[in-house]
Design an enzyme around this catalytic site. Structure first.
Site, PDB file in Angstrom:
ATOM      1  N   ALA A 181       0.798  -1.165  -0.092  1.00 19.26           N
ATOM      2  CA  ALA A 181       0.037  -0.143   0.009  1.00 19.26           C
ATOM      3  C   ALA A 181       0.768   1.115  -0.035  1.00 19.26           C
ATOM      4  CB  ALA A 181      -0.904  -0.031   1.248  1.00 19.26           C
TER       5      ALA A 181
ATOM      6  N   GLY B  36       0.471  -5.277   0.955  1.00 19.90           N
ATOM      7  CA  GLY B  36      -0.642  -5.252   0.011  1.00 19.90           C
ATOM      8  C   GLY B  36      -0.398  -5.874  -1.337  1.00 19.90           C
TER       9      GLY B  36
ATOM     10  N   GLU C 206      -0.747  -9.410  -0.756  1.00 19.09           N
ATOM     11  CA  GLU C 206      -2.052  -9.478  -0.740  1.00 19.09           C
ATOM     12  C   GLU C 206      -2.889  -9.751  -2.029  1.00 19.09           C
ATOM     13  OE1 GLU C 206      -2.302  -6.545   2.372  1.00 19.09           O
ATOM     14  OE2 GLU C 206      -3.228  -8.178   3.609  1.00 19.09           O
TER      15      GLU C 206
ATOM     16  N   GLU D  80       4.050  -5.388   7.204  1.00 19.82           N
ATOM     17  CA  GLU D  80       3.473  -4.407   7.792  1.00 19.82           C
ATOM     18  C   GLU D  80       3.930  -4.249   9.300  1.00 19.82           C
ATOM     19  OE1 GLU D  80       2.332  -6.527   5.667  1.00 19.82           O
ATOM     20  OE2 GLU D  80       0.686  -5.737   4.570  1.00 19.82           O
TER      21      GLU D  80
HETATM   22  C1  3H9 Z   1       0.837  -2.271   3.515  1.00 16.08           C
HETATM   23  O1  3H9 Z   1       0.996  -2.616   2.337  1.00 16.08           O
HETATM   24  C2  3H9 Z   1      -0.610  -2.477   3.925  1.00 16.08           C
HETATM   25  C3  3H9 Z   1      -1.555  -3.457   3.389  1.00 16.08           C
HETATM   26  O2  3H9 Z   1      -1.677  -4.735   4.083  1.00 16.08           O
HETATM   27  C4  3H9 Z   1      -2.715  -2.821   2.935  1.00 16.08           C
HETATM   28  C5  3H9 Z   1      -3.787  -2.616   4.059  1.00 16.08           C
HETATM   29  C6  3H9 Z   1      -5.289  -2.065   3.685  1.00 16.08           C
HETATM   30  N1  3H9 Z   1       4.780   3.545  -0.010  1.00 16.08           N
HETATM   31  O3  3H9 Z   1      13.308   1.695  -0.189  1.00 16.08           O
HETATM   32  P1  3H9 Z   1      13.609   2.458  -1.306  1.00 16.08           P
HETATM   33  C7  3H9 Z   1       9.486   4.833  -1.740  1.00 16.08           C
HETATM   34  S1  3H9 Z   1       1.819  -1.441   3.978  1.00 16.08           S
HETATM   35  C8  3H9 Z   1       4.820   4.852  -0.453  1.00 16.08           C
HETATM   36  O4  3H9 Z   1      14.681   3.673  -1.145  1.00 16.08           O
HETATM   37  P2  3H9 Z   1      14.759   0.272  -2.300  1.00 16.08           P
HETATM   38  C9  3H9 Z   1      10.436   5.295  -0.606  1.00 16.08           C
HETATM   39  O5  3H9 Z   1       9.984   6.262   0.074  1.00 16.08           O
HETATM   40  C10 3H9 Z   1       3.251  -1.551   3.083  1.00 16.08           C
HETATM   41  N2  3H9 Z   1       6.166   5.060  -0.883  1.00 16.08           N
HETATM   42  O6  3H9 Z   1      14.029   1.450  -2.283  1.00 16.08           O
HETATM   43  C11 3H9 Z   1      11.493   5.888  -1.528  1.00 16.08           C
HETATM   44  O7  3H9 Z   1      11.148   7.118  -1.665  1.00 16.08           O
HETATM   45  P3  3H9 Z   1      12.055   8.319  -2.220  1.00 16.08           P
HETATM   46  C12 3H9 Z   1       3.777  -2.688   3.034  1.00 16.08           C
HETATM   47  C13 3H9 Z   1       7.259   3.782  -0.662  1.00 16.08           C
HETATM   48  O8  3H9 Z   1      14.846  -0.401  -3.811  1.00 16.08           O
HETATM   49  C14 3H9 Z   1      11.368   5.085  -2.599  1.00 16.08           C
HETATM   50  O9  3H9 Z   1      10.057   4.256  -2.862  1.00 16.08           O
HETATM   51  N3  3H9 Z   1       5.063  -2.496   2.303  1.00 16.08           N
HETATM   52  C15 3H9 Z   1       6.723   2.631  -0.357  1.00 16.08           C
HETATM   53  O10 3H9 Z   1      16.039   0.136  -1.074  1.00 16.08           O
HETATM   54  C16 3H9 Z   1      12.197   3.879  -2.943  1.00 16.08           C
HETATM   55  O11 3H9 Z   1      12.263   3.078  -1.666  1.00 16.08           O
HETATM   56  C17 3H9 Z   1       6.260  -2.321   2.738  1.00 16.08           C
HETATM   57  O12 3H9 Z   1       6.351  -2.088   3.709  1.00 16.08           O
HETATM   58  C18 3H9 Z   1       5.482   2.402  -0.293  1.00 16.08           C
HETATM   59  N4  3H9 Z   1       4.760   1.388   0.184  1.00 16.08           N
HETATM   60  O13 3H9 Z   1      13.644  -0.795  -1.703  1.00 16.08           O
HETATM   61  C19 3H9 Z   1       7.368  -2.017   1.696  1.00 16.08           C
HETATM   62  N5  3H9 Z   1       7.740   1.705  -0.460  1.00 16.08           N
HETATM   63  O14 3H9 Z   1      12.885   8.022  -3.257  1.00 16.08           O
HETATM   64  C20 3H9 Z   1       8.070  -0.939   2.056  1.00 16.08           C
HETATM   65  C21 3H9 Z   1       8.933   2.444  -0.870  1.00 16.08           C
HETATM   66  O15 3H9 Z   1      11.300   9.509  -2.456  1.00 16.08           O
HETATM   67  N6  3H9 Z   1       8.978  -0.718   1.189  1.00 16.08           N
HETATM   68  N7  3H9 Z   1       8.392   3.906  -1.169  1.00 16.08           N
HETATM   69  O16 3H9 Z   1      13.013   8.423  -1.028  1.00 16.08           O
HETATM   70  C22 3H9 Z   1      10.153  -1.392   1.060  1.00 16.08           C
HETATM   71  O17 3H9 Z   1      10.698  -2.129   1.952  1.00 16.08           O
HETATM   72  C23 3H9 Z   1      11.276  -0.715   0.207  1.00 16.08           C
HETATM   73  O18 3H9 Z   1      11.023   0.412  -0.134  1.00 16.08           O
HETATM   74  C24 3H9 Z   1      11.507  -1.708  -1.118  1.00 16.08           C
HETATM   75  C25 3H9 Z   1      12.629  -1.071  -2.094  1.00 16.08           C
HETATM   76  C26 3H9 Z   1      12.075  -3.162  -0.788  1.00 16.08           C
HETATM   77  C27 3H9 Z   1      10.096  -1.912  -1.785  1.00 16.08           C
END
Ligand code: 3H9
Length: 698
Positions: free
Chosen positions: A62, A101, A104, A124
């Site tokens: 999400a 998500g 999911e 999450e």
């Molecule tokens: C969820 O899904 C809830 C569900 O159950 C639904 C319920 C209804 N959203 O980390 P990076 C941005 S909760 C918005 O440097 P990497 C990040 O801020 C979510 N933005 O890259 C950054 O922005 P900026 C569950 C996001 O390659 C840019 O993307 N999912 C999100 O080292 C690059 O990120 C997670 O918790 C996001 N979800 O790693 C995953 N994710 O360039 C969280 C990233 O402006 N994300 N951004 O600074 C991660 O773990 C890592 O970002 C990922 C990529 C592994 C994906």
């Protein structure tokens, strides 16, 4: 351009989501997905739908930025239910990191094919929430309750092969071409007569109720200790446990209720703040123009605790290390320590012996500075004394290549002054590692007056290689972390002299969620370190500054903490953890008498208020002086280097959450008693006047 496109390829519809950088499922993605699915569901010629997100990664979850905001868009859970209920085969073609998500959505598809590079997870919990789009119900159905809870409670990413073995995905493709993989797989499923297969109807992995209830007992027992301060891990367990007793739609609505509770929790705010703060830390002005030099060969000066730790951090990052020590005995000692650490890693199955030998082959040590001639970067980690550091840097100035970066690991000293002995000070920088440097994530990158942008860029590049969390700091005594630490240490000594027990203070800090109490930290670091700093600063102390002598009395007795088996606490094989040194209270009483102080009682709130006020006070000053570029950098320093709970967001975020007016009021109250120590910082007063918070400065 729409973030969700589709095209029809004969009997297959291909959905492509494109929401860079990580295809987060924003409101626009949800709207697009739902509209597309509804449209495709009406087309009878279509036998299969393939969901892809062909750019960097399949949906990574999400859109976290939307949490806590009121947004008019369909909720993801309903879209997942809709996908699952389609009467056409739905294939999710995965690559990259389908997380939260994203997984999911994939689990609500009927079949999952994954590229070899895929890692799946439901992280999450790391954001203080639970998988709220069916994840707590569908994942146990695919891989069983134990594994599902392990994934959801740790947030770990599971590689494709393991996900395949566990049943989370159905097949691993040969290559990473996600569109072709999805289409080919859908064609095969149609050809072989496969039908839609809703995950919600898979019961075989959740049918052994006895086994599940046994493992739930164990999981809850561990969670009650491991996650005792946290909300969402327990909500996750609850959702799984209760869900198993309900029918699927009821379980989903139960999950939704628990999800909403998590969303409302301050822990969610704190953890999501930490998530973004740990990405904003690398947005520093020098990286706009700075070009990192290639770092392959490192020199480390000093083989003590810091030198060996930094060497291992460098070797773990694949860098070749030469360590300089004063004599063979010191070299042997450092080698033995490094060897023992890797032996332990082998024993714990973190690496195998071959890997250990390979890592160790990157290490050598010598007494000869001339060996540093070919190095790209030197990190000095010698005794914390300006004259000694300058002597080392003068030698490096003579010996090292002209473009070799010269870094000091000082934790307090003036990097500008160290740089004066180098012909080209633009290559001098502070790299403040935290002990143990091979483990601790934080790296303060101290940018001196003349440090070049390329040097800064190289330091950030090093941090990335070493998987550290870098924070840019300007030069001041103690930089961001230790300067704030000094302030709250002194404030704590004041409290103790005024009547608080050090052990009470520590308990309050631990109950707040910090990894350790303040006096525990002193014992761990070694009381002699602070003693040396106090002595160094003594000539500059103003005669009216309040100076508490309790810690000096402790050090004078040779009680430096863990390394001497005695400090504020006692240590030893047969001594219980956190056994107070009974003589500390005696020293406190004597010192209160000597200072003519009638001790007063402190309650938990008073102790915590003062601790937070001191951190925020100094944090605000550091911001005004631009030592830290933004409040979130201070938060990152404290959550990654000083055991401040991430779920509280860090000291500046926590201050925002409780209200800056309250903090200011406390500081004003303290300043009535001690105006020298507590005069209210102007920036804080301005923020309160303007009804703004620290976040407005991020
Ligand atoms: C969820 O899904 C809830 C569900 O159950 C639904 C319920 C209804 N959203 O980390 P990076 C941005 S909760 C918005 O440097 P990497 C990040 O801020 C979510 N933005 O890259 C950054 O922005 P900026 C569950 C996001 O390659 C840019 O993307 N999912 C999100 O080292 C690059 O990120 C997670 O918790 C996001 N979800 O790693 C995953 N994710 O360039 C969280 C990233 O402006 N994300 N951004 O600074 C991660 O773990 C890592 O970002 C990922 C990529 C592994 C994906």
């Amino acid at each position: 351009m729409s973030v969700v496109k589709h095209r029809i390829l004969d009997e297959i519809a291909l959905i492509e989501v494109s929401n860079p950088p990580v295809n987060a499922i924003s409101a626009a993605v949800r709207i697009g997905l739902l509209e597309t699915i509804e449209e495709l569901s009406l087309d009878e010629k279509i036998l299969a739908i393939v969901i892809t997100a062909p750019e960097r990664t399949f949906l990574a979850g999400a859109d976290i930025k939307e949490f806590g905001k009121k947004i008019d868009a369909p909720i993801l859970g309903n879209i997942c239910d809709k996908i699952e209920s389609l009467n056409k085969i739905v294939v999710a073609s995965l690559h990259g990191t389908p997380l939260g998500g994203g997984l999911e959505v994939a689990m609500s598809a009927h079949y999952r094919i994954a590229a070899p590079n895929t890692k799946v997870g439901l992280p999450e919990v790391l954001l203080g929430i639970l998988p709220g789009a069916g994840g707590t119900q569908r994942l146990p159905r695919l891989c069983g309750v134990s594994m599902a809870l392990d994934m959801m409670l740790t947030g770990k990413h599971v590689p494709a092969k393991k996900a395949l073995d566990a049943g989370i995905i159905d097949v691993i493709s040969k290559n990473n071409s996600t569109i072709d993989n999805g289409i080919e797989y859908a064609k095969k499923l149609i050809k072989d007569g496969f039908k839609p297969r809703p995950t919600s109807q898979m019961e075989n992995k959740i049918s052994d109720t006895q086994e599940i209830s046994n493992s739930l007992i164990k999981i809850k027992e561990t969670a009650s200790k491991k996650y005792k301060n946290l909300f969402s891990p327990h909500a996750i367990i609850k959702s799984v446990e209760e869900g198993l007793k309900l029918n699927f739609p009821e379980a989903i609505s139960n999950e939704r209720e628990l999800f909403e509770e998590c969303i409302q929790s301050p822990q969610r705010q704190g953890l999501i703040h930490s998530f973004f703060a740990e990405r904003a830390n690398t947005k520093v002005p020098e990286l706009k123009d700075g070009k990192p030099i290639e770092l392959k060969k490192i020199g480390i000066i000093g083989g003590g605790t810091m030198g060996t730790g930094i060497s291992m951090a460098a070797m773990n990052a694949g860098l070749d290390v030469i360590m300089i020590e004063q004599n063979d005995e010191a070299i042997e000692k450092a080698k033995t320590k490094i060897n023992a650490t890797y032996d332990r890693n082998v024993k714990l199955n973190r690496i195998n012996n071959e890997q250990k030998l390979e890592i160790m082959s990157m290490f050598s040590a010598t007494t000869d500075f001339n060996e540093l001639k070919d190095r790209d970067l030197i990190i000095e980690a010698v005794f914390e004394n300006m004259d000694i550091k300058k002597e080392v840097f003068s030698k490096l100035n003579q010996i090292c290549r002209k473009n070799c970066i010269l870094a000091t690991n000082t934790s307090y000293l003036n990097v500008n002054e160290i740089a004066t002995v180098v012909d080209d000070p633009s290559r001098v920088i502070g790299l403040h590692f935290f002990s143990p440097a091979n483990i601790m994530k934080l790296l303060e990158i101290v940018v001196a007056e003349k440090t070049s942008t390329d040097t800064v860029a190289s330091a950030f590049d090093l941090a990335k290689k070493m998987r550290k969390v870098p924070v840019r700091s300007g030069v001041c005594d103690g930089f961001i972390g230790n300067r704030i630490l000094s302030k709250y240490l002194v404030s704590t000594y004041h409290m103790v002299e005024d009547g608080a027990s050090p052990f009470h203070v520590d308990k309050v800090i631990r109950d707040f969620g910090c990894a350790m109490g303040i006096f525990q930290v002193i014992d761990l670091a070694g009381g002699d370190i602070g003693w040396a700093t106090r002595k160094r600063k003594a000539p500059f102390r103003h005669k009216d500054d309040r100076y508490v002598q309790i810690p000096d009395r402790v050090c004078e007795r040779g009680w430096f903490g863990q390394k001497t088996s005695k400090g504020y606490y006692l240590y030893g094989e047969n001594v219980d953890f956190l056994t107070p040194n009974p003589e500390i209270e005696v020293i406190c009483e004597q010192e209160r008498k000597r200072a003519g102080i009638t001790p007063k009682k402190f309650d938990d709130k008073e102790i915590l208020d003062k601790y937070i006020a001191a951190m925020v006070y100094e944090g605000t000053k550091i911001l005004s002086e631009q030592i830290a570029l933004k409040p979130s950098d201070i938060d990152v320093v404290f959550t990654n280097g000083y055991g401040f709970p991430k779920w509280r967001g860090g000291p500046m975020k926590y201050a925002d959450m409780i209200g800056l007016d309250k903090i200011l009021k406390n500081i004003q109250k303290y300043s009535e008693e001690d105006p020298r120590f507590w005069s209210p910082p102007k920036l804080l007063e301005d923020l309160v006047k303007q009804n703004k918070n620290f976040d407005s400065l991020n």
